[in-house]
Design a protein around this motif. Structure first.
Motif, short mmCIF file in Angstrom:
data_model
loop_
_atom_site.label_atom_id
_atom_site.label_comp_id
_atom_site.label_asym_id
_atom_site.label_seq_id
_atom_site.Cartn_x
_atom_site.Cartn_y
_atom_site.Cartn_z
N PRO A 76 0.81 -1.23 0.00
CA PRO A 76 0.00 0.00 0.00
C PRO A 76 0.84 1.27 0.00
CG PRO A 76 -0.08 -1.07 2.15
CD PRO A 76 0.57 -2.03 1.21
N GLY A 77 2.03 1.22 0.58
CA GLY A 77 2.90 2.40 0.54
C GLY A 77 3.26 2.76 -0.88
N ALA A 78 3.60 1.75 -1.66
CA ALA A 78 3.95 1.98 -3.06
C ALA A 78 2.75 2.43 -3.88
CB ALA A 78 4.55 0.71 -3.66
N THR A 79 1.60 1.80 -3.67
CA THR A 79 0.42 2.19 -4.46
C THR A 79 -0.02 3.60 -4.12
OG1 THR A 79 -1.10 1.15 -2.86
CG2 THR A 79 -0.39 -0.18 -4.73
N ASN A 80 0.16 4.02 -2.88
CA ASN A 80 -0.22 5.38 -2.50
C ASN A 80 0.67 6.44 -3.13
OD1 ASN A 80 -2.37 4.56 -0.92
ND2 ASN A 80 -1.23 4.61 1.00
N LEU A 81 1.86 6.06 -3.54
CA LEU A 81 2.75 7.01 -4.22
C LEU A 81 2.33 7.28 -5.66
CD1 LEU A 81 6.29 5.67 -3.16
CD2 LEU A 81 5.27 7.83 -2.42
N ILE A 82 1.54 6.40 -6.23
CA ILE A 82 1.34 6.40 -7.69
C ILE A 82 0.74 7.70 -8.22
CG2 ILE A 82 -0.04 5.34 -9.53
CD1 ILE A 82 0.63 2.63 -8.32
N THR A 83 -0.21 8.30 -7.51
CA THR A 83 -0.81 9.54 -8.00
C THR A 83 0.25 10.64 -8.13
OG1 THR A 83 -2.96 8.99 -7.03
CG2 THR A 83 -2.56 11.31 -7.57
N GLY A 84 1.14 10.74 -7.15
CA GLY A 84 2.22 11.73 -7.23
C GLY A 84 3.21 11.42 -8.33
N ILE A 85 3.47 10.14 -8.56
CA ILE A 85 4.36 9.75 -9.66
C ILE A 85 3.74 10.15 -10.99
CG2 ILE A 85 5.42 7.79 -10.85
CD1 ILE A 85 5.52 6.34 -8.15
N ALA A 86 2.44 9.87 -11.15
CA ALA A 86 1.75 10.22 -12.40
C ALA A 86 1.74 11.73 -12.61
CB ALA A 86 0.32 9.68 -12.37
N ASP A 87 1.60 12.49 -11.55
CA ASP A 87 1.61 13.95 -11.67
C ASP A 87 2.97 14.43 -12.19
OD1 ASP A 87 0.28 16.61 -10.94
OD2 ASP A 87 2.17 16.74 -9.85
#
Length: 570
Positions: A76-87
């Motif tokens: 979940p830590g990694a999946t929660n980063l994804i929106t910021g990565i996409a931005d």
């Protein structure tokens, strides 16, 4: 040397001085090593999405001269980063993301199962489409070079995010010191290298077009906003009386002079759109010309102009808008213009636009209890000579800000452009302060702030000079406006009959001072209070009748047909 210690040293050697994380079991070695080395300040956030946005803000505020790092544990830590990565991916900002992973012997490998270790998840597969480089490090000796390659890749060409997924046993493994020293030596050589600027024949053709033009216009996009010579070139444009406008992303760093007419597009200023539709030469610098800039009728965009699009990313050229194009580094082009000198032939055209602006750039919200136009002009006036980093959330508040805010050379206004992520502004504001040491004004709505409201605690804990301007219309105003326009006012999911949480009580719970205002005078007083004492402050602006952006472009209309119609501007 322990691998996690090597990570800490390589980050510092690359001038990574700020990082953001939410601690989890699979990143404990990384967090401990970075903190023990003591040269990269790690800020503990309350959500990995907040950490990702804050890390991206380091590159935003530093014009890509610095990178931020965000860390998330496995699963979940990694999946929660994804929106910021996409931005970061869509807005072309370099950033480093480090995710923890289960021990290598717990990985499922080629087994036809979903999971072997607890919280095991293939982070690399999840982010492959939104990173420039993503790798899972299984061999400790390879990590130093992989990390440096990732950092170099993030910065080169069109910038973007990178990710390393590092299993726990790799983090704690021991490697020979020379593997790290080899990387550090290469960094030093790279930093001492010189950059060669290319001169292309197309630049001469571009200058010839400018010489022949009577009504030239420059459009700055996000690809130009972080140019090292942007300020010098804008001053050259202004001195030559050549008008210029910006996209939403370009407006982040493009400062105002007498030759600037604001943001173009669906929510742009009427003056900027008039300039677009009446120029005879449009030079597009680092903008992809998306539908919000051009409107749906692409053939009507800048219909009287010869369009020349310049971009570092060849695939963006002559894409939606078919035109002449130059594949080049924006810095090279701007340096060429500065060296050659710009022809001062557009003074009549510039005067025409100024006269139009007097008519077209007006307060269109006089029937509301409080006008967004007046609110943002208040910020323009109060912060006129003060370094400040603005950051806008997504929604009406963002478009009001983009339309009316005017920045100077010591200011910026940051947006989640391509992704348009609600919840972006508050955590980004945290990173912006660390990168710039400036005061920060977070512009958000009662919908957007809820997505990452927990980061108020970090602002209070760190005592950051952040003012949150919360524009409360008790609804998700932008989508509600669409519903009223296209769905006969059926406002499912966007309006709750006046119900809303008590933001002042929430703010107090996070030990942040708050003020509620319902007038321009009250807002002016709150802004003055913050300027006098730049400490954490939430200013809730009550504006229940604020439900739309004016002007706006309705689908199928051209840029000079924004609603509501004021005058004939053709």
């Amino acid at each position: 040397m322990k691998v996690s210690d090597a990570v800490a040293k390589i980050l510092v050697a690359n001038n990574v001085t700020y990082g953001f994380e939410l601690i989890g079991g699979m990143i404990t070695h990384l967090v401990d090593s970075i903190n023990q080395y003591g040269k990269t300040k790690l800020v503990s956030m309350h959500h990995e999405q907040g950490a990702a946005f804050a890390a991206g803000a380091i590159a935003r505020a530093s014009n890509h001269k610095q990178l931020g790092v965000a860390l998330g544990t496995s699963g979940p830590g990694a999946t929660n980063l994804i929106t910021g990565i996409a931005d970061c991916w869509l807005d072309s900002h370099p950033c480093i993301f480090l995710t923890g992973q289960v021990n290598t012997h717990e990985l499922k490998g080629e087994l036809g199962i979903r999971q072997q270790g607890f919280q095991e998840l293939d982070s690399v597969a999840l982010v492959n489409s939104i990173t420039k480089y993503a790798v899972q490090t299984l061999e400790p000796n390879l990590l130093p070079k992989q990390l440096q390659y990732a950092i170099d890749t993030a910065l080169e060409g069109r910038p973007g995010p990178v990710l390393l997924d590092i299993p726990m046993d790799v983090q704690r493994a021991e490697i020979d010191d020379y593997l790290v020293e080899e990387v550090l030596s290469a960094i030093e050589l790279k930093n001492n290298a010189t950059t060669v600027t290319n001169h292309l024949q197309e630049y001469d053709k571009l200058m010839a077009c400018l010489d022949q033009s009577k009504k030239p216009l420059f459009l700055f996009g996000g690809g130009a906003a972080n140019s090292s010579v942007l300020a010098s070139f804008i001053e050259s444009l202004s001195s030559a009386n050549i008008p210029y406008v910006s996209s939403l992303k370009g407006a982040e760093k493009v400062f105002a002079t007498d030759s600037y007419f604001g943001m173009i597009g669906a929510y742009g200023t009427r003056a900027a759109n008039y300039a677009l539709q009446n120029c005879d030469l449009l030079v597009v610098l680092g903008s992809r010309l998306d539908v919000r800039q051009t409107g749906a009728k692409v053939e009507e965009f800048a219909k009287n102009a010869k369009i020349i699009q310049i971009d570092l990313d060849k695939s963006q050229l002559s894409n939606r808008v078919k035109c002449e194009s130059i594949h080049a580094n924006i810095d090279d082009v701007l340096n060429f213009f500065i060296a050659q000198g710009l022809p001062d032939k557009a003074i009549d055209w510039n005067t025409e636009l100024k006269e139009k602006e007097v008519i077209l750039l007006i307060d269109e919200y006089s029937d509301w209890s409080i006008s967004p136009f007046q609110l943002f002009n208040c910020l323009n006036e109060k912060f006129k000579d003060i370094p400040v980093q603005y950051v806008a959330d997504v929604g009406n508040n963002q478009m009001w800000a983009a339309h009316t805010l005017r920045i100077n050379k010591n200011q910026a206004c940051h947006h989640s452009g391509g992704l348009g992520a609600m919840g972006f502004a508050l955590p980004t504001g945290i990173g912006l302060h660390y990168a710039s040491n400036d005061a920060v004004v977070v512009i958000t709505g009662d919908g957007g702030i809820q997505l990452n409201i927990q980061e108020l605690d970090i602002i209070a804990r760190e005592g950051l000079p952040v003012m949150i301007v919360l524009m409360n219309n008790y609804s998700l105003g932008m989508v509600r406006g669409f519903q009223e326009l296209y769905f006969d006012g059926r406002n499912s999911s966007t309006y709750w009959g006046g119900y809303g949480c008590d933001f002042q009580k929430i703010s107090q719970g996070y030990q942040t001072n708050s003020i509620k205002v319902d007038s321009l005078q009250g807002f002016e007083s709150a802004v003055s209070q913050f300027i006098k004492n730049p400490a954490p402050l939430l200013v809730e602006v009550i504006m229940q009748d604020a439900r739309e952006c004016r002007p706006r472009l309705e689908y199928g209309n051209t840029l000079d047909q924004q609603s509501p119609q004021l005058v004939d501007i053709k």
